[in-house]
Enzyme design. Structure first.
Site, short mmCIF file in Angstrom:
data_model
loop_
_atom_site.label_atom_id
_atom_site.label_comp_id
_atom_site.label_asym_id
_atom_site.label_seq_id
_atom_site.Cartn_x
_atom_site.Cartn_y
_atom_site.Cartn_z
N LYS A 1 28.71 35.61 16.39
CA LYS A 1 27.51 35.51 16.02
C LYS A 1 26.58 34.14 16.40
CE LYS A 1 27.35 33.15 12.11
NZ LYS A 1 26.76 31.77 11.97
N ASP B 1 30.39 35.85 6.27
CA ASP B 1 29.94 36.15 7.64
C ASP B 1 30.76 37.42 7.96
OD1 ASP B 1 28.14 34.39 7.96
OD2 ASP B 1 29.53 32.95 8.79
O1 C5P Z 1 31.96 32.25 2.51
P1 C5P Z 1 32.42 31.53 3.44
O2 C5P Z 1 33.94 31.47 3.04
O3 C5P Z 1 32.27 31.66 4.62
O4 C5P Z 1 31.67 29.88 3.19
C1 C5P Z 1 32.55 28.82 3.45
C2 C5P Z 1 32.09 27.68 2.56
O5 C5P Z 1 30.58 27.22 3.16
C3 C5P Z 1 31.72 27.84 1.08
O6 C5P Z 1 32.94 27.56 0.40
C4 C5P Z 1 30.76 27.05 0.67
O7 C5P Z 1 31.26 25.69 0.54
C5 C5P Z 1 29.82 27.07 1.99
N1 C5P Z 1 28.70 28.04 1.78
C6 C5P Z 1 27.60 27.60 1.22
N2 C5P Z 1 26.58 28.82 1.17
C7 C5P Z 1 26.53 29.70 1.65
C8 C5P Z 1 27.70 30.24 2.47
C9 C5P Z 1 28.83 28.99 2.74
O8 C5P Z 1 27.59 26.58 0.46
N3 C5P Z 1 25.63 30.53 1.72
#
Ligand code: C5P
Length: 309
Positions: free
Chosen positions: A16, A143
């Protein structure tokens, strides 16, 4: 008579880009509230799940050396989660073929997880519906739900609360890929460090949604925005050159995808995209320049995998 072994299930899930990524103040959970518009692109990940004892994984394709193949791998974790919630004891050998850049801000790892969920569900006959798969996906990463649903969607919450967005026509994007990735948590941390004032609650601009509905790339270009841009440039200063070169290459507009470092430049049509790509290649600011189309469908099962002869 012995039943012939299942030849496996082949699933494709899209990478994406974010047409808009508005970011609010860090919550006590460490996550940030987001308002984003995702668009799935024609650059996608392939996962084949074959019957096996236990779970195993091989990864090939773009950037595969950078992908962990241990228990931290998101596709393996997806298969493991599906086993836990359904109670099945079936196993799978997962083969991931990567096209989406690793740590590129295009949710390639999330696409792997989405594809693994769907492939294992089909292989094992565990029969989860789309909604259940999306709920499981959200447990794996913010995601993952979008990689399952694809097309164009507005993401709220942490990016995982999706509402489909109406979009007319096909968009032509030029992607500037880098060899080096950016860590999403580090980019969000840099975003926190650079903040001077409390940011407002994030919202998606209605003008962007109207542009998508009208299928108007000129208008869409005016609304491209990513609040993580300064943070990503702070961590990778060379990104400034990529953004500047993309803007000079004659694109309608440019935007950093997710937490970067992939930069997406919007073109008018396929011919325009090819010429923007050529200018960007000559500028030598990217490891690779690709032309993709969007929106692309979410994770889907492809034709049956043929048994080896
Ligand atoms: O959810 P995901 O594992 O993709 O997110 C990776 C990191 O990115 C999280 O641990 C966080 O530090 C950061 N993040 C965030 N706010 C979001 C999505 C991700 O701070 N909405």
């Amino acid at each position: 008579m012995r039943t012939p072994e299942h030849p496996g299930v082949h699933v494709r899930a899209p990478g994406k880009i974010n047409l808009a990524l508005r970011v609010g103040a860090r919550e006590p959970s460490g996550y940030h509230p987001l308002a984003t518009v995702f668009q799935a692109v024609s650059l996608s990940e392939d996962v084949v799940a074959r019957p096996a004892e236990g779970l195993s994984l091989t990864v090939e394709g773009r950037g595969c050396d950078l992908v962990p193949v241990d228990g931290t791998n998101l596709a393996l974790r997806a298969a493991e989660l599906l086993r836990t919630v359904t109670g099945t004891t079936a196993g799978a050998a997962l083969q991931v073929t990567k096209h989406v850049p690793v740590a590129g801000g295009m949710a390639g790892g999330s696409a792997d997880a989405a594809a693994a969920l769907l492939a294992c569900d089909q292989l094992w006959g565990t029969g989860l519906d789309r909604r259940e798969l999306v709920e499981l996906g959200a447990e794996l990463g913010a995601d993952v739900p979008f990689a399952l649903t694809g097309l164009t969607a507005v993401g709220a919450g942490h990016g995982d609360v999706l509402t489909s967005a109406m979009s007319r026509g096909t968009y032509h994007w030029v992607l500037a890929l880098q060899d080096e990735g950016l860590s999403t948590p580090r980019v969000f941390a840099a975003f926190d460090d650079l903040l001077e004032d409390e940011p407002p609650a994030p919202e998606v601009d209605e003008g962007l949604l109207a542009a998508l509905l009208a299928g108007d790339p000129h208008e869409l270009a005016r609304h491209l925005v990513n609040d993580l841009t300064d943070a990503a440039v702070d961590l990778m200063p060379a990104l400034d050159d990529v953004l500047a070169a993309s803007a000079r290459a004659g694109a309608l507009g440019t935007v950093l995808s997710g937490s970067g470092p992939t930069v997406a430049a919007l073109a008018l049509d396929a011919e325009h995209a090819a010429s923007v790509a050529e200018v960007l290649r000559r500028a030598e600011v990217a490891a690779e320049v690709l032309v993709v189309t969007a929106p692309a469908p979410g994770a889907r099962v492809l034709e049956p995998v043929r048994a080896p002869l």
